[in-house]
Design a protein around this motif. Structure first.
Motif, PDB file in Angstrom:
ATOM      1  N   UNK A   4      -9.391 -15.701 -20.801  1.00  0.00           N
ATOM      2  CA  UNK A   4      -9.860 -14.343 -21.076  1.00  0.00           C
ATOM      3  C   UNK A   4     -10.756 -13.799 -19.970  1.00  0.00           C
ATOM      4  N   UNK A   5     -11.104 -14.630 -18.972  1.00  0.00           N
ATOM      5  CA  UNK A   5     -12.004 -14.193 -17.909  1.00  0.00           C
ATOM      6  C   UNK A   5     -11.224 -13.929 -16.617  1.00  0.00           C
ATOM      7  N   UNK A   6     -11.777 -13.127 -15.699  1.00  0.00           N
ATOM      8  CA  UNK A   6     -11.056 -12.787 -14.464  1.00  0.00           C
ATOM      9  C   UNK A   6     -10.898 -13.995 -13.530  1.00  0.00           C
ATOM     10  N   UNK A   7      -9.840 -13.956 -12.722  1.00  0.00           N
ATOM     11  CA  UNK A   7      -9.671 -14.942 -11.672  1.00  0.00           C
ATOM     12  C   UNK A   7     -10.661 -14.649 -10.550  1.00  0.00           C
ATOM     13  N   UNK A   8     -11.222 -15.713  -9.954  1.00  0.00           N
ATOM     14  CA  UNK A   8     -12.098 -15.607  -8.802  1.00  0.00           C
ATOM     15  C   UNK A   8     -11.707 -16.693  -7.796  1.00  0.00           C
ATOM     16  N   UNK A   9     -11.880 -16.415  -6.506  1.00  0.00           N
ATOM     17  CA  UNK A   9     -11.591 -17.416  -5.484  1.00  0.00           C
ATOM     18  C   UNK A   9     -12.806 -18.293  -5.269  1.00  0.00           C
TER      19      UNK A   9
ATOM     20  N   UNK B 291      -5.361  -6.053 -11.058  1.00  0.00           N
ATOM     21  CA  UNK B 291      -5.331  -6.738 -12.354  1.00  0.00           C
ATOM     22  C   UNK B 291      -5.985  -8.104 -12.178  1.00  0.00           C
ATOM     23  N   UNK B 292      -7.228  -8.240 -12.602  1.00  0.00           N
ATOM     24  CA  UNK B 292      -7.972  -9.470 -12.370  1.00  0.00           C
ATOM     25  C   UNK B 292      -7.566 -10.600 -13.300  1.00  0.00           C
ATOM     26  N   UNK B 293      -6.623 -10.350 -14.208  1.00  0.00           N
ATOM     27  CA  UNK B 293      -6.026 -11.410 -15.016  1.00  0.00           C
ATOM     28  C   UNK B 293      -4.784 -12.006 -14.337  1.00  0.00           C
ATOM     29  N   UNK B 294      -4.437 -11.462 -13.167  1.00  0.00           N
ATOM     30  CA  UNK B 294      -3.259 -11.887 -12.414  1.00  0.00           C
ATOM     31  C   UNK B 294      -3.744 -12.561 -11.129  1.00  0.00           C
ATOM     32  N   UNK B 295      -3.540 -13.876 -11.015  1.00  0.00           N
ATOM     33  CA  UNK B 295      -4.037 -14.618  -9.860  1.00  0.00           C
ATOM     34  C   UNK B 295      -3.445 -14.103  -8.555  1.00  0.00           C
ATOM     35  N   UNK B 296      -2.165 -13.742  -8.562  1.00  0.00           N
ATOM     36  CA  UNK B 296      -1.525 -13.244  -7.350  1.00  0.00           C
ATOM     37  C   UNK B 296      -2.146 -11.931  -6.908  1.00  0.00           C
TER      38      UNK B 296
END
Length: 209
Positions: A197-202, A76-81
């Protein structure tokens, strides 16, 4: 990897591309923060007036495919964890049937990095893998990585910024039944996104043993 000394030697020589780029800016031992990355093997020697330095040649990439140890699915790329755990797991999952060096595992994690960080991290020179990798390859070896969330002092999440820490256990196995010594790592990952609304990225990662 039959002794602690051997394992440390190969870890230093293996030069994982993703975590290698993250070494700059690590905290000191006295501060209790992240330590310099032991996988970073592409640092130039101290300059001398008569010395010349040639960076190591880039190692070729391995083959495409899914390592035997598996990869995260349905992240789930909306979930930072969830994104941080996927990075921590993928970056330490190797398979000598596919990979030329540990750096190939970090390339598989690039989908969860910001474009700028991916370019920086994966652009690092990669040193030859060393004796322990050769030993693992002789057993047609692979790893499985288990990432367990840990907690350290960090700023609270905002809608576009989050910090996550994971303890990663890396188990070395061979297709012939061989077992190597486990490795244990701690990762600190900062994630960002332009909008909710955008995915989390490192955009940064630190590691320590």
């Amino acid at each position: 990897m039959t002794t602690t000394r051997t394992r440390r030697t190969v870890v230093a020589a293996a030069a994982a591309a993703l975590v290698a780029a993250a070494a700059a800016g690590c905290g000191s031992e006295e501060s209790g923060g992240p330590k310099p990355d032991p996988l970073h093997a592409s640092t130039a020697p101290i300059a001398r007036p008569t010395a010349t330095y040639s960076p190591p040649k880039a190692m070729p990439s391995g083959k495409a495919g899914t390592p035997k140890g598996g990869l995260p699915t349905g992240v789930n790329e909306q979930d930072a964890t969830a994104v941080a755990q996927a990075i921590a797991t993928t970056a330490f999952t190797y398979d000598t049937e596919l990979d030329r060096t540990r750096a190939d595992a970090q390339r598989r994690a690039a989908r969860w990095l910001t474009p700028a960080y991916a370019k920086e991290a994966l652009g690092q020179p990669v040193a030859p893998p060393g004796a322990a990798w050769t030993q693992m390859a002789a057993h047609r070896g692979y790893t499985t990585a288990t990432a367990r969330q840990a907690h350290d002092t960090a700023p609270a999440d905002s809608p576009t910024s989050a910090y996550r820490q994971f303890e990663v256990t890396v188990a070395f196995r061979g297709r012939d039944g061989w077992k190597g010594d486990d490795e244990h790592w701690v990762t600190w990952i900062h994630l960002t996104r332009a909008a909710t609304s955008t995915p989390w990225k490192a955009d940064s990662l630190r590691v320590s043993t």
